[in-house]
Enzyme design. Structure first.
Site, PDB file in Angstrom:
ATOM      1  N   THR A 182     -43.017   9.593   3.258  1.00 38.40           N
ATOM      2  CA  THR A 182     -42.454  10.423   4.329  1.00 38.40           C
ATOM      3  C   THR A 182     -41.223  11.196   3.851  1.00 38.40           C
ATOM      4  OG1 THR A 182     -43.304   8.845   5.906  1.00 38.40           O
ATOM      5  CG2 THR A 182     -41.603  10.306   6.694  1.00 38.40           C
ATOM      6  N   HIS A 230     -29.105  15.037  10.924  1.00 37.11           N
ATOM      7  CA  HIS A 230     -28.815  15.303  12.341  1.00 37.11           C
ATOM      8  C   HIS A 230     -27.381  14.920  12.692  1.00 37.11           C
ATOM      9  CE1 HIS A 230     -32.934  16.202  13.580  1.00 37.11           C
ATOM     10  NE2 HIS A 230     -33.344  15.202  12.819  1.00 37.11           N
ATOM     11  N   VAL A 286     -47.105  -3.708  -4.292  1.00 38.22           N
ATOM     12  CA  VAL A 286     -46.980  -5.095  -3.845  1.00 38.22           C
ATOM     13  C   VAL A 286     -48.242  -5.474  -3.067  1.00 38.22           C
ATOM     14  CG1 VAL A 286     -45.677  -6.660  -2.347  1.00 38.22           C
ATOM     15  CG2 VAL A 286     -44.463  -5.030  -3.815  1.00 38.22           C
ATOM     16  N   SER A 325     -37.814   9.455  12.328  1.00 45.89           N
ATOM     17  CA  SER A 325     -36.623  10.289  12.460  1.00 45.89           C
ATOM     18  C   SER A 325     -35.646   9.612  13.412  1.00 45.89           C
ATOM     19  CB  SER A 325     -37.019  11.658  13.006  1.00 45.89           C
ATOM     20  OG  SER A 325     -35.916  12.512  12.971  1.00 45.89           O
ATOM     21  N   CYS A 362     -41.351  28.895 -14.749  1.00 43.97           N
ATOM     22  CA  CYS A 362     -41.654  29.262 -13.357  1.00 43.97           C
ATOM     23  C   CYS A 362     -40.897  30.545 -13.047  1.00 43.97           C
ATOM     24  CB  CYS A 362     -41.239  28.148 -12.406  1.00 43.97           C
ATOM     25  SG  CYS A 362     -41.323  28.617 -10.676  1.00 43.97           S
ATOM     26  N   CYS A 414     -47.217  28.963 -13.084  1.00 42.98           N
ATOM     27  CA  CYS A 414     -46.561  27.980 -13.961  1.00 42.98           C
ATOM     28  C   CYS A 414     -47.303  26.645 -14.019  1.00 42.98           C
ATOM     29  CB  CYS A 414     -45.115  27.769 -13.541  1.00 42.98           C
ATOM     30  SG  CYS A 414     -44.921  26.982 -11.936  1.00 42.98           S
TER      31      CYS A 414
HETATM   32  C1  LIG Z   1     -42.494  15.326  10.491  1.00 44.95           C
HETATM   33  C2  LIG Z   1     -41.259  14.563  10.185  1.00 44.95           C
HETATM   34  C3  LIG Z   1     -40.002  15.148  10.353  1.00 44.95           C
HETATM   35  C4  LIG Z   1     -38.854  14.429  10.088  1.00 44.95           C
HETATM   36  N1  LIG Z   1     -37.644  15.061  10.136  1.00 44.95           N
HETATM   37  C5  LIG Z   1     -36.519  14.370   9.881  1.00 44.95           C
HETATM   38  C6  LIG Z   1     -35.263  15.020   9.874  1.00 44.95           C
HETATM   39  O1  LIG Z   1     -35.179  16.236   9.973  1.00 44.95           O
HETATM   40  N2  LIG Z   1     -34.160  14.257   9.729  1.00 44.95           N
HETATM   41  C7  LIG Z   1     -34.217  12.914   9.583  1.00 44.95           C
HETATM   42  O2  LIG Z   1     -33.178  12.283   9.539  1.00 44.95           O
HETATM   43  N3  LIG Z   1     -35.400  12.277   9.505  1.00 44.95           N
HETATM   44  C8  LIG Z   1     -36.543  12.980   9.624  1.00 44.95           C
HETATM   45  N4  LIG Z   1     -37.750  12.366   9.529  1.00 44.95           N
HETATM   46  C9  LIG Z   1     -37.795  10.942   9.209  1.00 44.95           C
HETATM   47  C10 LIG Z   1     -37.557  10.682   7.730  1.00 44.95           C
HETATM   48  O3  LIG Z   1     -38.309  11.562   6.931  1.00 44.95           O
HETATM   49  C11 LIG Z   1     -37.963   9.233   7.445  1.00 44.95           C
HETATM   50  O4  LIG Z   1     -37.292   8.400   8.351  1.00 44.95           O
HETATM   51  C12 LIG Z   1     -37.641   8.779   6.047  1.00 44.95           C
HETATM   52  O5  LIG Z   1     -38.088   9.681   5.077  1.00 44.95           O
HETATM   53  C13 LIG Z   1     -38.271   7.408   5.839  1.00 44.95           C
HETATM   54  O6  LIG Z   1     -38.007   6.989   4.541  1.00 44.95           O
HETATM   55  P1  LIG Z   1     -38.537   5.577   4.070  1.00 44.95           P
HETATM   56  O7  LIG Z   1     -37.948   5.343   2.717  1.00 44.95           O
HETATM   57  O8  LIG Z   1     -38.283   4.555   5.105  1.00 44.95           O
HETATM   58  O9  LIG Z   1     -40.128   5.744   3.979  1.00 44.95           O
HETATM   59  P2  LIG Z   1     -40.989   6.504   2.868  1.00 44.95           P
HETATM   60  O10 LIG Z   1     -40.342   7.735   2.399  1.00 44.95           O
HETATM   61  O11 LIG Z   1     -42.362   6.644   3.406  1.00 44.95           O
HETATM   62  O12 LIG Z   1     -40.995   5.488   1.655  1.00 44.95           O
HETATM   63  C14 LIG Z   1     -41.726   4.293   1.668  1.00 44.95           C
HETATM   64  C15 LIG Z   1     -42.224   4.054   0.262  1.00 44.95           C
HETATM   65  O13 LIG Z   1     -42.836   2.777   0.164  1.00 44.95           O
HETATM   66  C16 LIG Z   1     -43.895   2.874  -0.762  1.00 44.95           C
HETATM   67  N5  LIG Z   1     -44.808   1.746  -0.538  1.00 44.95           N
HETATM   68  C17 LIG Z   1     -45.590   1.524   0.536  1.00 44.95           C
HETATM   69  N6  LIG Z   1     -46.304   0.402   0.388  1.00 44.95           N
HETATM   70  C18 LIG Z   1     -45.961  -0.123  -0.818  1.00 44.95           C
HETATM   71  C19 LIG Z   1     -46.375  -1.268  -1.538  1.00 44.95           C
HETATM   72  N7  LIG Z   1     -47.304  -2.118  -1.057  1.00 44.95           N
HETATM   73  N8  LIG Z   1     -45.817  -1.504  -2.756  1.00 44.95           N
HETATM   74  C20 LIG Z   1     -44.896  -0.654  -3.267  1.00 44.95           C
HETATM   75  N9  LIG Z   1     -44.487   0.475  -2.625  1.00 44.95           N
HETATM   76  C21 LIG Z   1     -45.001   0.731  -1.412  1.00 44.95           C
HETATM   77  C22 LIG Z   1     -44.502   4.220  -0.434  1.00 44.95           C
HETATM   78  O14 LIG Z   1     -45.296   4.720  -1.480  1.00 44.95           O
HETATM   79  C23 LIG Z   1     -43.261   5.067  -0.170  1.00 44.95           C
HETATM   80  O15 LIG Z   1     -42.807   5.743  -1.321  1.00 44.95           O
HETATM   81  C24 LIG Z   1     -38.943  13.076   9.714  1.00 44.95           C
HETATM   82  C25 LIG Z   1     -40.192  12.495   9.512  1.00 44.95           C
HETATM   83  C26 LIG Z   1     -41.341  13.252   9.698  1.00 44.95           C
HETATM   84  C27 LIG Z   1     -42.662  12.675   9.384  1.00 44.95           C
END
Ligand SMILES: Cc1cc2nc3c(=O)[nH]c(=O)nc-3n(C[C@H](O)[C@H](O)[C@H](O)COP(=O)(O)OP(=O)(O)OC[C@H]3O[C@@H](n4cnc5c(N)ncnc54)[C@H](O)[C@@H]3O)c2cc1C
Length: 492
Positions: A44, A53, A176, A342, A405, A447
């Site tokens: 994500t 924000h 994992v 988010s 690029c 590129c």
């Molecule tokens: C459409 C959209 C708009 C958004 N806009 C905003 C915004 O403008 N501002 C804001 O603050 N937030 C925003 N968000 C929310 C924000 O993007 C997320 O809250 C944030 O990126 C989450 O990060 P994370 O590390 O929790 O999850 P992720 O980035 O999904 O990371 C989780 C990781 O775990 C890994 N993983 C999963 N399972 C396993 C496993 N079994 N073993 C090893 N690795 C594993 C995955 O590959 C992944 O890399 C938005 C989200 C979306 C979808």
């Protein structure tokens, strides 16, 4: 093989896992970050609106409400120390003719409760002066000057890179598959690359956090992915949008946003549609139509002629609609960092603080490192430099003189550096995230093949082994010489 022991194992290398790893790297601890993909920030964290924000939106009684503002307050120092692109352009929630304008006051009050600084309601004259392309129907707006736009994957990568400088271990392509426990205490994880042992495990697996939680018997985390679709425009599109522009929020979404990215690309989106699949990142005609229609509602002169890309991201929303950041009650040493939808990007530094507080409560000893490296070296961004600075670089290394690029002016040397960096790029998209090669108008049309060649050369692998991103995304099927050999054999 010798067993590998860690104090803390973090599952998931998105912005949450990276922030936790970065903050833990300040202490005398052995920490391991496990990521199932070939690069960090491919979940994500790579596909979102990229807004830090202000924090007026979430309910103050929620974890989201508390952490957004705390995250926002840390951001300026972090981007300065780690050299991450960020622009504090401010956001506006616009009320149109016919809208219930009292909702702006409610949002302002909510923001004040959350501790958001400098919120104010601006009038039509202010809007006409500061956002000339906004519809004449815009009557007033809530202005949040502390909101800004960031490069989300560089934010995560920069924290992880600095953590690596400070001793973090990262294992990519390591999924994992199970949690090892003894007498209701976690002792490690099983992965496709063997077992890793540790006293504390943090579940920051994004969309898959519920599956990880279930490995220790926790059923309460239930992730229901919600898709958001976007249009991204060429940097050259000359259409002024000076702030992050929202319309009045809907129940589970802040609505369609119109903003410039930190690299000056106009971006519109996202939708908010529940989907069944955790890998369903397809854009749809219906979703994109909604995006355009809603953006046109506030920017009537907007057109689609300069769009260079459509993309979608998936919010890892828990059914509770809040972040779940807590220690497991029945299993010692297991901490959930789940439901990070988010504003997860904005909250990431505060999410990490909360996780560390929980780890300390659970008995982890936190002793500050004496030799901690605070700053991350700024990567060369050739396109930002003056002619004189560029000439100097080319003199120092002629590979800066070879532009790979052309849209984004990315040099051969920058790509080589990305491949050999602290968390080296192994895929075409990983190179793009680090250098912007392929992020411009032609989207890698020119590129792309060159980048494949450079990755192959630098890693000493065949170009046919080079991937776009995931393990099923090899770009080339065969090398010409293999084809010629085949033809020779077939003819014989
Ligand atoms: C459409 C959209 C708009 C958004 N806009 C905003 C915004 O403008 N501002 C804001 O603050 N937030 C925003 N968000 C929310 C924000 O993007 C997320 O809250 C944030 O990126 C989450 O990060 P994370 O590390 O929790 O999850 P992720 O980035 O999904 O990371 C989780 C990781 O775990 C890994 N993983 C999963 N399972 C396993 C496993 N079994 N073993 C090893 N690795 C594993 C995955 O590959 C992944 O890399 C938005 C989200 C979306 C979808």
């Amino acid at each position: 093989m010798a067993k590998k022991y860690y104090d803390v194992i973090i599952i998931g290398g998105g912005v949450s896992g990276a922030a936790i790893a970065w903050k833990l790297a300040k202490y005398d601890l052995k920490v391991l970050l496990l990521e199932k993909e070939a690069d960090l920030a491919t979940g994500t964290t790579k596909a979102n609106t990229a807004i830090i924000h202000g924090g007026y939106n979430a309910d103050p009684s929620t974890v989201k409400g508390r952490l957004n503002v705390k995250g926002n307050q840390q951001i300026k120092e972090i981007v300065r120390d780690l050299n991450v692109p960020f622009k504090e352009i401010g956001s506006l929630v616009v009320a149109l003719e016919g809208d219930d304008i009292s909702q702006l006051t409610k949002l302002l009050e909510n923001g004040n409760k959350n501790g958001v600084k400098s919120l104010e309601i601006v009038d039509q004259a202010w809007l006409q002066k500061n956002e000339p392309n906004l519809t004449d129907e815009a009557r007033a707006a809530l202005y949040s000057p502390t909101a800004g736009v960031i490069n989300p994957w560089e934010f995560a990568l920069a924290m992880a890179e600095n953590a690596v400088q400070n001793g973090l271990d990262i294992q990519l392509e390591t999924k994992v598959t199970d949690i090892i426990m003894k007498d209701k205490q976690v002792t490690g994880v099983e992965t496709n690359k063997g077992s890793f042992y540790g006293n504390y495990i943090v579940n920051a697996a994004g969309l898959f956090a519920d599956e990880i939680a279930r490995m220790v018997g926790i059923d309460k985390v239930k992730i229901q992915p919600r898709k958001g679709e976007y249009y991204l425009y060429d940097q050259a599109y000359d259409f002024a949008v000076n702030h992050i522009i929202f319309q009045l929020p809907k129940s589970h979404s802040k609505g369609i946003v119109v903003t410039k990215s930190v690299d000056n690309n106009l971006m519109i989106g996202p939708t908010s549609e529940p989907v069944a699949g955790k890998n369903d990142l397809a854009t749809t005609a219906t979703g994109l139509e909604k995006v355009y229609k809603s953006a046109k509602n506030i920017f009537p002169d907007l057109s689609l002629s300069n769009v260079i890309r459509e993309f979608a991201g998936l919010r890892a929303a828990d059914v509770s609609e809040d972040f779940i950041i807590e220690a497991a009650s029945d299993v010692s040493g297991f901490i959930n960092c789940a439901g990070i939808q988010s504003p997860g990007l904005s909250s990431a530094p505060a999410i990490a603080d909360l996780v560390i507080d929980i780890l300390a409560d659970e008995g982890l000893n936190l002793n500050k490192k004496t030799n901690y490296i605070k700053y991350r070296e700024e990567p060369i961004r050739f396109y930002e430099l003056s002619h004189q600075e560029r000439a100097k670089l080319v003199e120092s290394d002629c590979r800066y003189g070879k532009i790979i690029c052309r849209c984004e002016t990315v040099t051969y040397k920058e790509i080589v550096d990305a491949i050999h960096g602290p968390i080296g790029a192994r895929t075409v998209n990983a190179v793009k995230r680090r250098t912007r090669a392929g992020a411009g108008r032609c989207q890698g049309g020119f590129c792309g093949p060159k980048v494949v060649e450079i990755i192959a050369e630098e890693l000493g692998i065949s170009p046919t082994e080079v991937r776009l991103e995931k393990d099923n995304s090899k770009i080339l099927k065969f090398e010409i010489k293999e084809l010629l050999n085949d033809e020779v054999h077939n003819d014989a």
